[in-house]
Design an enzyme around this catalytic site. Sequence first.
Site, PDB file in Angstrom:
ATOM      1  N   ASP A 102       0.877  -1.165   0.000  1.00 38.96           N
ATOM      2  CA  ASP A 102       0.000   0.000   0.000  1.00 38.96           C
ATOM      3  C   ASP A 102       0.917   1.218   0.000  1.00 38.96           C
ATOM      4  OD1 ASP A 102      -2.083   1.758  -0.010  1.00 38.96           O
ATOM      5  OD2 ASP A 102      -3.215   0.759   1.559  1.00 38.96           O
TER       6      ASP A 102
HETATM    7  C1  BGC Z   1      -5.024   3.241  -0.128  1.00 37.11           C
HETATM    8  C2  BGC Z   1      -5.043   2.262  -1.271  1.00 37.11           C
HETATM    9  C3  BGC Z   1      -4.809   2.977  -2.578  1.00 37.11           C
HETATM   10  C4  BGC Z   1      -3.476   3.711  -2.488  1.00 37.11           C
HETATM   11  C5  BGC Z   1      -3.102   4.454  -3.735  1.00 37.11           C
HETATM   12  C6  BGC Z   1      -3.776   4.106  -0.154  1.00 37.11           C
HETATM   13  O1  BGC Z   1      -3.875   5.149   0.771  1.00 37.11           O
HETATM   14  O2  BGC Z   1      -5.096   2.549   1.093  1.00 37.11           O
HETATM   15  O3  BGC Z   1      -6.263   1.572  -1.303  1.00 37.11           O
HETATM   16  O4  BGC Z   1      -4.829   2.078  -3.635  1.00 37.11           O
HETATM   17  O5  BGC Z   1      -3.542   4.650  -1.422  1.00 37.11           O
HETATM   18  O6  BGC Z   1      -3.889   5.588  -3.897  1.00 37.11           O
END
Ligand code: BGC
Length: 744
Positions: free
Chosen positions: A265
């Site tokens: 993530d």
């Molecule tokens: C989220 C993810 C997301 C990523 C990219 C993170 O803060 O938890 O679900 O895909 O950001 O934007």
Amino acid sequence: MRRLPTALLTLCCCAAALVAEESRPRYLDPAVPLEERVEDILGRLTLEEKLGLVHADSKFSTAGVPRLGIPKMWMSDGPHGVREEISRDNWRPAGRTDDFATWLPVSIALAATWNPELGEAYGGVIAAEARARGKHLMLGPGVNIQRTPLNGRTFEYLGEDPWLAARMAVGVIRGMQAGDVAACVKHFALNNQEHARGTVNVEVDERPLRELYLAPFEAAVREAGVWSVMGAYNKFRGQHCCHHGYLLNTVLKGEWGFRGLVVSDWGGTHSTAEAARDGLDLEMGTRGSYSDYYLAEPFRRGIESGEFPVALLDDKVRRNLRVLLATRALDDRAPGALNTRAHQALARKVAEEGLVLLKNSGALLPLDLAQIRRIAVIGDNAVRLQAHGGQSSEIKAFHEVSPLAGLVAYTDGRADVNFSLGVLAPKYRRMEAFDVTGAAEHVALPDRKLDPAELLERAVAAARAADVAIVFAGLNHERHNDTESTDRLSLELPYGQPELIARVAAANPRTIVVLVAGSPVAMDPWLEKVPVVVQAWYAGMEGGHAIASMIFGDTNPSGRLPCTFPRRLEDTAPHATGLARHYPGEAGTVHYDEGLFVGYRWNDAKAVEPLFPFGFGLSYTTFELSGLEVAAGGDAGAVATVECEVTNTGSRAGAEVVQLYVEPVAPAVQRPVRELKAFAKVLVQPGERRTVRLALGARAFSYYSPERKAWVVDAGEYRIAVGRSSRDLPLRGSFHLTQPLETR
Ligand code: BGC
């Protein structure tokens, strides 16, 4: 001109082909098997180039290998369509005009359709738009199980039940990947709250881990062949999930045989050693310069010093390359398309099928427009645009038909539609998000203060003067509502909406409440006062049209709740004790002491009456279920096959969701009272009777045995309960299993 003899001509052609073949490396030939192409590329890469494939070189891409014609791998959020373009090095929108997309109803609305085929079509739309926008990997679907209704990202997930979530996720992933776009199932694992998501440690036993929280991921890998998995921000048993030896190496890559890519993530990586060894293949979103990423320079130094074998890097590179090749990034990809009529139609169909009619006293719905002159439309959510909210799942929608716009379009002058806000909800922030310069903060606005008391009185007066009042209540994507990064603070409707509903209902007995919200809300204070409640979720860019057609009966609601709606927060497992240990965590750790008893499993085990049970939803017609038959065996290795009849006993066509729950009669180990193990959505014409056949595999009867590290089915008696919600199961049969079974 003299003609060349045929033999000579053939020779020339062969030679030309040979030259062409030699000059075109094998990895560029789509006919060569994928693994051979991967090995061919790997053999040509320098250490530098390999490292460029395992960490970010912008917010949403890797470096690619320009020397070999290997493109950057482009990623994008997310689960409900292709997100707007983000700046290269920061989170501000890039401010482009070519990054609008179709906004599909949010994931929980999709789950409420109980229609995996729609899930597949949904994935197909995302893939077509992703190709049009040059994306290879789409960051969705999200499949974290709803443990607490307060989780800010409930709307982005598929509900509380692992079987339903798995069926829907498999559909979406298949649809997406059939369109040459890699899906990325997220967040692996146990990201069940947003509060302290980056630090909180989760302690949960092995059985609930496997049977609830990992189950949709396992289906994504083993059934749908998902090409990518995103790690979670939180910790599990003391280790961060984006590099987690047990979750990623032992379970995902070992037991499930996952050959694709584990992506962190964004900002979820915390250590080079763990990232190197504990299963992470692509590091994204870490703060600081790209060369300082844990899997960049520090990893290189570790390889050069001999701390990490280069084989660790090679494995990560292979996994990245597989995804690039599988998405045909090096071949001719079909061009894709944005916001076609078909995409809009699919968005509307999902919205329609996801609407859940929760209450319809006196059959007030559907409304007959011929009998209505004045409609009072009330509430902030009648007009608030929702697409561009909630953080990473936001969409810059080509258009968004608000509930008010949908009703105005439908009635088309045949009735007066009078809108009033009713409550004062927080400022809508979309324009600021769009404003890259930050100048919006300095724009002088007339100082127009709205008085909440006056708004309320105006709405009540409008309701009194109308033939029918429709209140669009619910949540939105502001902080502590349905949004990433924060959880909700309570189950109650915010901004004085309970009072608004009660006052409107007192002024007009024909009051319809439509809840625009991505998670369950408390209704006790006002539910008895209104004849109609509809759960509309965030219904996508065509949502307003879908709601209007349902209200006036052009469509018949067929959505079913993918999660229990509790009466009170204390009626849910993590909040029953009121202890911080269970939510949101104590001393940095949250303990899932309720084990297997999450969602309806909790209500059933503790005899807690829900407000609306899992699987519930009304229709404008009536159905009768009959003729249950349970037989041993069946197609494709089924252990048992169940059949029943569903008859439409009303006067409108409608779809029923036939739900099958398995209840072990005298289990040797602790088991939930009942668990959903099969369902089918069937469209039935008035007077028609249809046969529904549901197959049950070994998993339908099994539990996970931590001692045997296997899925075990004990011999014995299992009740088969079939009906239309987890609390309305009129058909009962039983199945006797003579032999125990074990699968891995
Ligand atoms: C989220 C993810 C997301 C990523 C990219 C993170 O803060 O938890 O679900 O895909 O950001 O934007």
